[in-house]
Every structure is written in C-alpha cells, then in structure tokens.
Design an enzyme around this catalytic site. Structure first.
Site, PDB file in Angstrom:
ATOM      1  N   ALA A   9       0.858  -1.187   0.000  1.00 37.02           N
ATOM      2  CA  ALA A   9       0.000   0.000   0.000  1.00 37.02           C
ATOM      3  C   ALA A   9       0.893   1.234   0.000  1.00 37.02           C
ATOM      4  O   ALA A   9       1.573   1.512   0.985  1.00 37.02           O
ATOM      5  CB  ALA A   9      -0.912  -0.011   1.221  1.00 37.02           C
ATOM      6  N   MET A  10       0.898   1.960  -1.101  1.00 38.33           N
ATOM      7  CA  MET A  10       1.746   3.145  -1.235  1.00 38.33           C
ATOM      8  C   MET A  10       0.903   4.408  -1.112  1.00 38.33           C
ATOM      9  O   MET A  10      -0.113   4.545  -1.786  1.00 38.33           O
ATOM     10  CB  MET A  10       2.485   3.124  -2.573  1.00 38.33           C
ATOM     11  CG  MET A  10       3.429   1.947  -2.733  1.00 38.33           C
ATOM     12  SD  MET A  10       4.468   2.059  -4.219  1.00 38.33           S
ATOM     13  CE  MET A  10       5.626   3.356  -3.733  1.00 38.33           C
ATOM     14  N   GLY A  12       2.504   7.574  -1.116  1.00 33.64           N
ATOM     15  CA  GLY A  12       3.279   8.711  -1.588  1.00 33.64           C
ATOM     16  C   GLY A  12       4.158   9.295  -0.511  1.00 33.64           C
ATOM     17  O   GLY A  12       4.916  10.238  -0.751  1.00 33.64           O
ATOM     18  N   GLY A  13       4.089   8.742   0.697  1.00 36.30           N
ATOM     19  CA  GLY A  13       4.907   9.197   1.813  1.00 36.30           C
ATOM     20  C   GLY A  13       6.209   8.427   1.914  1.00 36.30           C
ATOM     21  O   GLY A  13       6.434   7.440   1.213  1.00 36.30           O
ATOM     22  N   VAL A  14       7.063   8.866   2.840  1.00 39.20           N
ATOM     23  CA  VAL A  14       8.390   8.270   2.955  1.00 39.20           C
ATOM     24  C   VAL A  14       8.346   6.847   3.507  1.00 39.20           C
ATOM     25  O   VAL A  14       9.145   5.989   3.111  1.00 39.20           O
ATOM     26  CB  VAL A  14       9.316   9.174   3.810  1.00 39.20           C
ATOM     27  CG1 VAL A  14       8.833   9.240   5.253  1.00 39.20           C
ATOM     28  CG2 VAL A  14      10.760   8.692   3.744  1.00 39.20           C
ATOM     29  N   MET A  35      -4.227   3.532  -3.160  1.00 38.17           N
ATOM     30  CA  MET A  35      -5.683   3.472  -2.982  1.00 38.17           C
ATOM     31  C   MET A  35      -6.285   4.861  -3.123  1.00 38.17           C
ATOM     32  O   MET A  35      -5.970   5.765  -2.354  1.00 38.17           O
ATOM     33  CB  MET A  35      -6.024   2.886  -1.608  1.00 38.17           C
ATOM     34  CG  MET A  35      -5.745   1.414  -1.477  1.00 38.17           C
ATOM     35  SD  MET A  35      -6.209   0.786   0.172  1.00 38.17           S
ATOM     36  CE  MET A  35      -4.827   1.394   1.164  1.00 38.17           C
ATOM     37  N   CYS A  98     -10.573   2.604   9.367  1.00 37.56           N
ATOM     38  CA  CYS A  98      -9.936   2.441   8.063  1.00 37.56           C
ATOM     39  C   CYS A  98      -9.054   1.199   8.031  1.00 37.56           C
ATOM     40  O   CYS A  98      -9.065   0.441   7.058  1.00 37.56           O
ATOM     41  CB  CYS A  98      -9.116   3.687   7.729  1.00 37.56           C
ATOM     42  SG  CYS A  98      -8.356   3.626   6.091  1.00 37.56           S
ATOM     43  N   CYS A 194      -6.907  12.022   7.095  1.00 38.49           N
ATOM     44  CA  CYS A 194      -6.528  12.125   5.680  1.00 38.49           C
ATOM     45  C   CYS A 194      -7.594  12.802   4.824  1.00 38.49           C
ATOM     46  O   CYS A 194      -7.264  13.478   3.848  1.00 38.49           O
ATOM     47  CB  CYS A 194      -6.186  10.749   5.116  1.00 38.49           C
ATOM     48  SG  CYS A 194      -7.586   9.607   4.957  1.00 38.49           S
TER      49      CYS A 194
END
Length: 353
Positions: A9-10, A12-14, A35, A98, A194
């Site tokens: 699950a990506m 976009g964070g580090v 997602m 979530c 989020c």
C-alpha cells in the site's frame, strides 16, 4: 530466488516508499498499489499529488504500480461512520475503522486479486510469532509506534502482512530514502485525518450534512441551562477551549447527550474516571478472554499505557478497571490493551462507568 510477491500500500509518503525498497532488498517481488479513497473539490489536488509521488517512487525503484478506486467502500465504512459517530455524541477513531475495513480488508483482498502472496504497509509496528500465533509488537521507534490502531487484526491477516518500518527508527527511514535518491525523503508526516486536511472536522460535517447539525444548550450537572452551543459535533469529552461560555472558572465538557442535543459542563475533576465498558473487542494472542487479566491499557493514541484489570463480559464486551484515574475517557474512542511490548487487543469505548 524470490521470497514471494508483496502488494504494498503506497501513499506517496516516505514510510511506504522506503518499505518498497526494503522489501526489494529482502528478495520480494513488490507491486505498488495506491488506494484512491476520497475526493472533493477541496481535496482533489492533494490526492493527485500523493498518487504522483507514489508513482514516481515506483518508477525509481522499478516496481509495477497500480491505482485502485475504493471510494465507495471508504465512504460507507469510514466517512459515514465518522459523521454518524459525531452526530451521536461520540468521538470516532477513523484510522481504526480504516485499518479494519479498508487497509486490512479491501486492500488485503485486492492484494490477492493481484496475485500477491503477502501485503505490506508503512506502519510502525512489528509482527512476530509467539506461542504459535502471530502477534503485534510495539515498533522500534516508540515515538512513531502505531500499534494502538491495529488491535482489530485477525490471524489470517497477520500471517500475510509485512510491516518493514516497525524495525527501524523514523530518522533512519528518512536517511535510507535520501541515500537512494527518493525525493519524498523530507516529506512531512501527515498529522491530520486524511480526508480532512484542514483538520476542521466540524466544517467537514457541516458541508456534507448541514441539515443534521443544530444549535443546542450547554447545561450544568443539574440540568440548568448555562449557554448555547453551536452543535454537538464540535465538542468532545474533556474539552475546555472554544466553548464560548464564561462561568468565572475553568469549564470542561463532561458529557454529550445527542437525544436532548445538550452538552454537559462541569469541573476538571469530573473528567477523571477509572472504569469503562468496551464493545466489539478483539484479542490477538488468543481468541477469547476467558477470565480477568491484569494488563496495561490506554484510552487514546497519545496516552501512556496504565495498569488495568480487563474483565470479560457477554456479547463480546469487557469491563476495564484502571488502577489510576484516567483523563477524559471518551465514548467512541478505542481502549487498547498491552502486555509489556505486545499488543493484546482492544475495543470501542461504549460506556463510562
């Protein structure tokens, strides 16, 4: 030889970005999946930016990348739940919801559809095997530990889940990202919900469900009206700031009554309690609590665990009795149990005794 295929699950964070690198280094075939959960006119740019960050990382690391749309499931299980809880006078925990319904259910199932043997996330938790069962253990970086949000996980999920970041300090994760040339190495951690980037949950609810938010009365412990409030969604147990009433002494929210649309005001001593009832309880090292246990528990993410007795009740509920008074135990939040470094389980606070 490959250790198997992992669907990651990506965000976009580090953390998830470095997780992809670590998994590749360990010999896994990694599939990056972003997602698409929620958007409105105010948030769409943020979503696009995060997705593009994830895509660039995947290209840099030479892994396949996909975007899956889970908006409807996210709305049904997280957004609607979040709003319903506030309208019912409770304070929700959307990250717990979530994890339970999206990341470790919808994404878990999507991983299987992509042919993955495992799924992975960038969470700061460790998964170990103890006494023949998979358990969740506090992260190496205590300041970043996210075990509080993981108590709902089941054995079948833990057996196929990898959380690489749990074994490292956050600073080291950023160092890895910089060393391998990922431009997200200095990206700020998300501090807010989020789907509410401005952190104004009241404004979010009013924009989406304006007709359900109405003014009502502040009352004291005896039921006497002492002022007007702007809607119960704006208040939570223990709140002192932003009440808009002057009583000549510090005033705290000690209860919220959705039926009468009243917010009860009291003194600071009124928000300290020792007992609660929790529902929808899940345990990880064992299936069911057969007898009372002496553990540590905490009633919010940022709290320190405190000694407590966990007493089994019927209908998948427990009674929690703390040795010391806890500040602002809040209906709708989670109470989570620990045995030293191991997450034992948790549930939703239903009643303050």
């Amino acid at each position: 030889m490959s250790k198997g295929t992992v669907a990651l699950a990506m965000s976009g964070g580090v953390d998830s970005s470095v997780s992809a690198y670590i998994l590749k280094e360990r010999g896994y075939d990694v599939i990056g999946i972003y997602m698409d959960l929620w958007r409105d006119e105010r948030e769409e740019y943020c979503n696009k930016s995060a997705a593009e960050d994830a895509r660039r990382v995947a290209e840099k690391l030479d892994i396949p990348f996909h975007v899956i749309n889970i908006e409807k499931k996210f709305k049904d299980n997280v957004i609607d739940y979040f709003i319903d809880e506030y309208l019912s006078g409770r304070t929700p925990n959307p990250c717990v919801a979530c994890n339970r319904t999206i990341k470790f259910e919808a994404f878990f199932n999507a991983a299987k559809e992509f042919g993955a043997d495992f799924m992975a996330t960038g969470h700061y938790c460790k998964i170990e095997e103890r006494n023949g069962r998979k358990v969740i253990v506090k992260a190496e970086d205590d300041k970043k530990d996210q075990t509080y949000m993981m108590y709902n996980l089941k054995q079948y999920q833990l057996e196929r889940t990898i959380m690489p970041c749990g074994e490292y300090k956050k600073d080291y994760i950023r160092e890895i990202a910089e060393n391998i040339g990922l431009d997200v190495y200095n990206k700020k951690d998300s501090q807010e919900i989020c789907f509410i980037p401005d952190n104004d949950h009241g404004g979010f609810i009013k924009r989406n469900y304006k007709s359900k938010v109405s003014e009502g009365n502040f009352v004291d412990k005896k039921g006497n009206i002492i002022g007007k409030h702007k809607g119960i969604i704006y208040y939570t147990i223990g709140q002192r700031k932003g009440l808009g009433i002057a009583l000549g002494k510090p005033a705290y929210v000690i209860d919220i009554n959705p039926i009468t649309n009243e917010v009860v005001i009291g003194d600071e001593e009124d928000i300290f309690r020792t007992e609660l009832i929790a529902r929808d309880v899940n345990f990880i090292p064992f299936d069911k609590l057969e007898k009372s246990m002496e553990l540590e528990a905490k009633v919010r993410y940022s709290a320190k665990p405190s000694k407590a007795t966990i007493i089994p009740l019927e209908n998948n509920k427990v009674k929690v009795v703390f040795q010391n008074k806890q500040r602002a135990i809040t209906k709708g939040q989670s109470v989570v149990f620990y045995d030293k470094d191991m997450l034992v389980g948790g549930g939703i606070i239903e009643e303050i005794v």
